[in-house]
Design a protein around this motif. Structure first.
Motif, PDB file in Angstrom:
ATOM      1  N   SER A  84       0.847  -1.187   0.000  1.00 51.48           N
ATOM      2  CA  SER A  84       0.000   0.000   0.000  1.00 51.48           C
ATOM      3  C   SER A  84       0.882   1.237   0.000  1.00 51.48           C
ATOM      4  N   LEU A  85       0.312   2.329  -0.477  1.00 47.63           N
ATOM      5  CA  LEU A  85       1.045   3.589  -0.562  1.00 47.63           C
ATOM      6  C   LEU A  85       0.075   4.735  -0.328  1.00 47.63           C
ATOM      7  N   ARG A  86       0.510   5.701   0.483  1.00 52.11           N
ATOM      8  CA  ARG A  86      -0.308   6.885   0.748  1.00 52.11           C
ATOM      9  C   ARG A  86       0.592   8.115   0.623  1.00 52.11           C
ATOM     10  N   ILE A  87       0.140   9.073  -0.179  1.00 55.92           N
ATOM     11  CA  ILE A  87       0.871  10.325  -0.367  1.00 55.92           C
ATOM     12  C   ILE A  87      -0.048  11.478   0.007  1.00 55.92           C
ATOM     13  N   THR A  88       0.391  12.313   0.925  1.00 51.35           N
ATOM     14  CA  THR A  88      -0.405  13.464   1.350  1.00 51.35           C
ATOM     15  C   THR A  88       0.409  14.747   1.168  1.00 51.35           C
ATOM     16  N   SER A  89      -0.286  15.841   0.965  1.00 47.61           N
ATOM     17  CA  SER A  89       0.372  17.133   0.786  1.00 47.61           C
ATOM     18  C   SER A  89       0.417  17.891   2.098  1.00 47.61           C
ATOM     19  N   ASP A  90       1.334  18.846   2.172  1.00 50.82           N
ATOM     20  CA  ASP A  90       1.470  19.708   3.343  1.00 50.82           C
ATOM     21  C   ASP A  90       1.478  21.153   2.872  1.00 50.82           C
ATOM     22  N   TRP A  91       0.427  21.508   2.131  1.00 53.07           N
ATOM     23  CA  TRP A  91       0.346  22.828   1.535  1.00 53.07           C
ATOM     24  C   TRP A  91      -0.514  23.743   2.394  1.00 53.07           C
ATOM     25  N   VAL A  92      -0.229  25.034   2.323  1.00 56.45           N
ATOM     26  CA  VAL A  92      -1.045  26.013   3.049  1.00 56.45           C
ATOM     27  C   VAL A  92      -2.449  26.055   2.457  1.00 56.45           C
ATOM     28  N   ARG A  93      -2.531  26.050   1.128  1.00 51.00           N
ATOM     29  CA  ARG A  93      -3.815  25.972   0.421  1.00 51.00           C
ATOM     30  C   ARG A  93      -3.808  24.746  -0.472  1.00 51.00           C
ATOM     31  N   HIS A  94      -4.987  24.294  -0.824  1.00 51.45           N
ATOM     32  CA  HIS A  94      -5.145  23.135  -1.694  1.00 51.45           C
ATOM     33  C   HIS A  94      -4.706  21.853  -0.963  1.00 51.45           C
ATOM     34  N   GLU A  95      -5.018  20.725  -1.574  1.00 54.49           N
ATOM     35  CA  GLU A  95      -4.679  19.442  -0.958  1.00 54.49           C
ATOM     36  C   GLU A  95      -4.594  18.370  -2.023  1.00 54.49           C
ATOM     37  N   LEU A  96      -3.575  17.524  -1.919  1.00 56.64           N
ATOM     38  CA  LEU A  96      -3.404  16.387  -2.822  1.00 56.64           C
ATOM     39  C   LEU A  96      -3.362  15.105  -2.003  1.00 56.64           C
ATOM     40  N   LEU A  97      -4.115  14.099  -2.434  1.00 57.38           N
ATOM     41  CA  LEU A  97      -4.127  12.794  -1.787  1.00 57.38           C
ATOM     42  C   LEU A  97      -4.006  11.720  -2.855  1.00 57.38           C
ATOM     43  N   ILE A  98      -3.056  10.799  -2.665  1.00 55.32           N
ATOM     44  CA  ILE A  98      -2.906   9.643  -3.545  1.00 55.32           C
ATOM     45  C   ILE A  98      -2.831   8.407  -2.661  1.00 55.32           C
ATOM     46  N   GLU A  99      -3.699   7.435  -2.929  1.00 54.16           N
ATOM     47  CA  GLU A  99      -3.731   6.198  -2.159  1.00 54.16           C
ATOM     48  C   GLU A  99      -3.768   5.011  -3.107  1.00 54.16           C
ATOM     49  N   GLY A 100      -3.061   3.968  -2.740  1.00 56.86           N
ATOM     50  CA  GLY A 100      -3.095   2.742  -3.518  1.00 56.86           C
ATOM     51  C   GLY A 100      -2.844   1.542  -2.629  1.00 56.86           C
ATOM     52  N   ASP A 101      -3.487   0.422  -2.934  1.00 56.35           N
ATOM     53  CA  ASP A 101      -3.256  -0.808  -2.181  1.00 56.35           C
ATOM     54  C   ASP A 101      -3.548  -2.016  -3.062  1.00 56.35           C
ATOM     55  N   GLY A 102      -2.986  -3.144  -2.674  1.00 54.14           N
ATOM     56  CA  GLY A 102      -3.203  -4.373  -3.419  1.00 54.14           C
ATOM     57  C   GLY A 102      -3.219  -5.571  -2.495  1.00 54.14           C
ATOM     58  N   ASP A 103      -3.803  -6.661  -2.977  1.00 51.90           N
ATOM     59  CA  ASP A 103      -3.848  -7.919  -2.239  1.00 51.90           C
ATOM     60  C   ASP A 103      -3.643  -9.031  -3.263  1.00 51.90           C
ATOM     61  N   PHE A 104      -2.451  -9.633  -3.245  1.00 54.73           N
ATOM     62  CA  PHE A 104      -2.071 -10.616  -4.261  1.00 54.73           C
ATOM     63  C   PHE A 104      -1.729 -11.938  -3.574  1.00 54.73           C
TER      64      PHE A 104
END
Length: 415
Positions: A84-104
């Motif tokens: 799994s992977l989670r990417i979050t932003s630390d911006w004063v304005r706006h926000e970016l979120l990226i999430e991914g996961d797998g089960d193999f």
């Protein structure tokens, strides 16, 4: 503000009527210590204004019925990887979120029953003005169904692989206590082919479709505690093949309406519940109009800093390839719980029910999935894991009943 869909739940903050959401895990329990003081909390990797949290779970799995068989039950062991992977932003304005996961899962002897499940979500929120927000999101989901499912032939070898690609844009504007959200987007559904015992293959390309969505939600934000809203959505389905394998035109007009309340009265409770009504009218006159009434929503209860319970409800209309049915009414209920026994010892448990009833044929399918897990952290980067899963399927179609027990033991590596 979370919401649900027709069959699965996917996005962290969809509107109530968003189509094809996936079930996301409940939020991590609030710890007694701050993250920087917690010796077991993940720190992540700082990259500019982004923080990246990679996780890999690897272990050995033992199953008493990987083929989901009713009468010919055989056990097997294999290797299970859950990245799994989670990417979050630390911006004063706006926000970016990226999430991914797998089960193999790869089995030692019954490789035809190997399973692959994965999902990826990206969401960008742009604060256009103090009262106006623009949200762009895109998602991908890979899932598999075995021959024990009603929509997969009993003679199938292995699993059917399905894919969903989604993209949406939503604009929210607040004027006083009134908040309005306009959303537009589409879901692209692709069904994989299935190899059959004795040779041959089931071609499912006639089931592929695109589902555009246009919705409007209007809410009254009297207070953060309770915010009533109404919502309406237009969700047609356009099949790439004009006629399916039975000569029927499966394309349809879809409508979905809801009324409910979002609530956050205290740190203990938060969520959203709505009464929904969905209707689907098919192009082919031989296919009856299908509708459903039920509940959508999510409720989170945090009775303590160490415990979180998450309830998800969903109601929708599912597609079918049967010549005698327009589709299936689908109801989903899932409950998840997490509790910290200690700062480095977390227990989890969950149960989910999915009920489908097919119009015209009277076929029904009830699926119960339960799980329990234990996570024992050695430090910030390494943990031991132990999981138990039970899958029970009850159908009135002969040969489709089965149950499976799984035990997985392994480690978790994270940064």
């Amino acid at each position: 503000m979370d919401s649900l869909q027709e069959v699965e739940i996917r996005n962290p903050n969809p509107t109530t009527l968003e189509v094809n959401p996936t079930v996301e895990p409940p939020p991590e329990p609030v710890r007694k210590r701050r993250t920087e003081d917690d010796p077991y909390a993940a720190l992540g990797l700082g990259i500019g204004g982004l923080t990246v949290f990679p996780v890999l779970r690897a272990g050995i799995i033992a199953s008493d019925n990987p083929a989901s068989s009713d009468t010919d039950r055989k056990s097997d062991v294999g290797v299970r990887l859950r990245p799994s992977l989670r990417i979050t932003s630390d911006w004063v304005r706006h926000e970016l979120l990226i999430e991914g996961d797998g089960d193999f899962i790869a089995y030692e002897d019954m490789s035809e029953n190997d399973t692959n499940d994965a999902s990826v979500l990206s969401r960008l929120r742009l604060d256009m003005r103090r009262s106006t927000t623009l949200v762009l999101d895109a998602a991908y989901e890979l899932s598999q169904d075995s021959g024990a499912e009603n929509e997969v032939p009993n003679t199938a070898i292995g699993n059917r692989t399905d894919q969903i690609i989604s993209q949406n844009i939503a604009l929210t504007h607040r004027a006083g206590r009134i908040a309005a959200t306009v959303r537009a987007g589409s879901d692209w559904q692709y069904y994989g082919d299935v190899d059959l015992a004795g040779g041959g293959k089931e071609d499912n390309s006639d089931r592929d479709y695109v589902e555009p969505i246009a919705s409007l939600r209007v809410g009254y934000e009297d207070s953060p505690a309770f915010q009533p809203f109404v919502e309406a959505a237009y969700v047609p389905r356009i099949h790439f093949d004009k006629r399916d394998r039975n000569g029927l035109e499966r394309s349809s007009e879809g409508y979905r309406f809801g009324a409910g309340v979002a609530f956050d009265p205290s740190p203990l409770w938060s969520g959203e519940l709505a009464l929904v009504y969905a209707l689907r009218d098919y192009e082919d006159p031989e296919l009856e109009t299908l509708d459903v009434f039920g509940l959508d929503g999510r409720v989170t209860w945090r009775p303590s800093e160490l415990t979180t319970l998450d309830l998800i409800l969903a109601t929708g209309l599912n597609e079918t390839a049967s010549a005698d049915s327009s589709g299936a009414r689908t109801y989903i209920a899932r409950l998840k719980a997490a509790h910290d026994l200690r700062d480095n010892l977390t227990t989890t448990a969950g149960a989910g029910l999915t009920y489908e009833k097919y119009q015209g044929t009277g076929e029904t399918e009830l699926t119960l999935r339960t799980n329990a897990g234990l996570l024992w952290r050695m430090n910030r980067w390494l943990a031991w894991t132990l999981d138990y899963d039970l899958i029970y399927n009850d159908s009135n179609v002969p040969g489709n009943d089965y149950y499976e027990n799984r035990v997985t033991a392994g480690i978790e590596l994270r940064r």
